[in-house]
Design a protein around this motif. Structure first.
Motif, PDB file in Angstrom:
ATOM      1  N   SER A 190      15.973 -73.689 -38.571  1.00 24.55           N
ATOM      2  CA  SER A 190      15.270 -74.462 -37.557  1.00 24.55           C
ATOM      3  C   SER A 190      15.043 -75.874 -38.080  1.00 24.55           C
ATOM      4  O   SER A 190      15.026 -76.115 -39.282  1.00 24.55           O
ATOM      5  N   ASP A 244      13.008 -78.969 -39.031  1.00 26.86           N
ATOM      6  CA  ASP A 244      11.664 -79.425 -39.370  1.00 26.86           C
ATOM      7  C   ASP A 244      11.581 -80.936 -39.228  1.00 26.86           C
ATOM      8  O   ASP A 244      11.065 -81.636 -40.093  1.00 26.86           O
ATOM      9  N   MET A 291       6.606 -75.219 -39.009  1.00 26.17           N
ATOM     10  CA  MET A 291       6.997 -75.058 -37.618  1.00 26.17           C
ATOM     11  C   MET A 291       6.458 -76.239 -36.827  1.00 26.17           C
ATOM     12  O   MET A 291       5.558 -76.960 -37.281  1.00 26.17           O
ATOM     13  N   TYR A 339      11.853 -71.359 -34.521  1.00 26.01           N
ATOM     14  CA  TYR A 339      10.636 -71.915 -33.930  1.00 26.01           C
ATOM     15  C   TYR A 339      11.035 -73.002 -32.939  1.00 26.01           C
ATOM     16  O   TYR A 339      12.040 -73.682 -33.119  1.00 26.01           O
ATOM     17  N   ILE A 361       7.400 -69.000 -31.297  1.00 27.62           N
ATOM     18  CA  ILE A 361       8.186 -68.372 -32.354  1.00 27.62           C
ATOM     19  C   ILE A 361       9.217 -67.475 -31.671  1.00 27.62           C
ATOM     20  O   ILE A 361       8.888 -66.727 -30.753  1.00 27.62           O
TER      21      ILE A 361
END
Length: 367
Positions: A200, A202, A250, A293, A298
């Protein structure tokens, strides 16, 4: 033109803004006025901002004859496409940022970097840098991808915490720049520089973030894509000595968050209310594997290989109809990665020898 008697230009613009990129690529050829409207930079930006149902891009790292990419929503499969094959040697796929992904591949001893927009099927291969890129090691080396919000310039950062110098690629310059970084991670000590194995992104509002664990504390390191510097900030308070950090970063709306494993199925969700200042938002129970995320949610995978979205703020869940056995496995061993995806008209093609303006036009991609 006939359309001008039926629709005002403003009405036509609103209708076109609601259409997918594939349709807009075709409609550019209807007439010159439509082409100019769709190619207008403000149209590209407004189309990206337009609120649309959330989509997720499932990238199957183990696909052979099956489609590599599947676009899904909570209502099921939106589309299956076979895009350009990038091979079986992808070590890093990040995104999307305004619909654009970053791909890192390792072929023999060479590290190859590519930008990719699935919506218009554009691919941009980055030139080689003058600094040697070492293979992936989660403790001190990474290649990350971000956007400078003011100039809409996509950038790629390579760092090696064991070396003094890092490299940053800018699409507008179409070249790498070597600079001396100020990243402070004690590899020989107890610091652990966490890279997100879930793939994912960031990235948030011009910054890319990492979590650094130091004994029983954690702090945040970020990279400012505008000023091209690393920034250090405090993580959440350590609390009592029995509280340990086993966490992932997240994104919670427009804020940075941390999901920390506590015990069993129990997780704490922390939110940064301003740089270095954190509050514990909620304690939640998760009984299935985390895949990704996005926004305040989630993405989890159930025992029956289906995806479910859980919103930590509203406590609501949405079950996806899509099933795939590869969702139970990590991308590193040939499983599927899940990415939040919002298609866009952003172009990443080089515009001759002139400076690239990513949001200024969109030309049809050809392979």
């Amino acid at each position: 033109m006939a359309y001008s008697r039926a629709f005002s230009e403003e009405s036509l613009r609103e209708i076109l803004l609601s259409l997918p990129v594939t349709s807009l690529c075709r409609f550019k050829c209807v007439c010159k006025n439509w082409g100019n409207l769709i190619n207008n930079p403000s149209f590209t930006i407004d189309h990206c901002k337009k609120k649309k149902p959330p989509q997720h891009l499932i990238y199957d790292y183990d696909a052979t004859d099956a489609p590599t990419v599947t676009l899904v929503s909570d209502k099921g499969i939106d589309e299956q496409k076979i895009f350009q094959r990038f091979g079986d040697n992808i070590t890093n796929l990040l995104g999307s940022i305004d619909g654009v992904f970053f791909i890192e591949r390792q072929i023999d001893n060479a590290i190859l970097c590519t930008l990719w927009n699935p919506a218009n099927r554009e691919v941009r291969h980055l030139p080689a840098a003058t600094i040697d890129f070492i293979p992936y090691d989660k403790h001190y080396r990474d290649i990350v991808f971000g956007l400078e919000p003011m100039t809409k310039d996509y950038k790629v950062l390579y760092y090696n915490a064991l070396e003094e110098y890092a490299a940053i690629y800018s699409c507008s310059r179409d070249s790498w720049k070597i600079f001396k970084h100020n990243l402070d991670v004690d590899i020989e000590g107890n610091n652990i520089f966490e890279r997100d194995i879930l793939k994912s992104t960031d990235y948030l509002n011009g910054y890319y973030y990492w979590l650094v664990r130091e004994n029983n504390k954690c702090r945040i390191v970020s990279f400012d894509f505008g000023n091209e510097v690393f920034v250090d900030m405090e993580g959440p308070p350590a609390g009592h000595e029995d509280y340990h950090w086993l966490a992932n970063l997240m994104v919670l709306g427009d804020s940075l968050g941390i999901l920390n494993f506590v015990d069993g199925f129990v997780h704490d969700v922390w939110i940064m209310i301003q740089p270095g200042v954190w509050n514990k938002l909620v304690t939640i129970h998760l009984t299935t594997r985390i895949k990704s995320y996005y926004d305040n949610s989630i993405i989890l995978v159930t025992k029956s290989s289906r995806l479910v979205s859980y919103n930590v703020r509203t406590n609501k869940t949405r079950l996806f109809e899509f099933r795939h056995h590869g969702l139970h496995y990590c991308p590193e061993i040939g499983g599927c990665a899940v990415y939040y995806y919002k298609e866009s008209l952003v172009t990443i093609k080089r515009q001759g020898n002139s400076e690239l303006h990513l949001n200024h036009c969109m030309t049809r991609a050809t392979y």
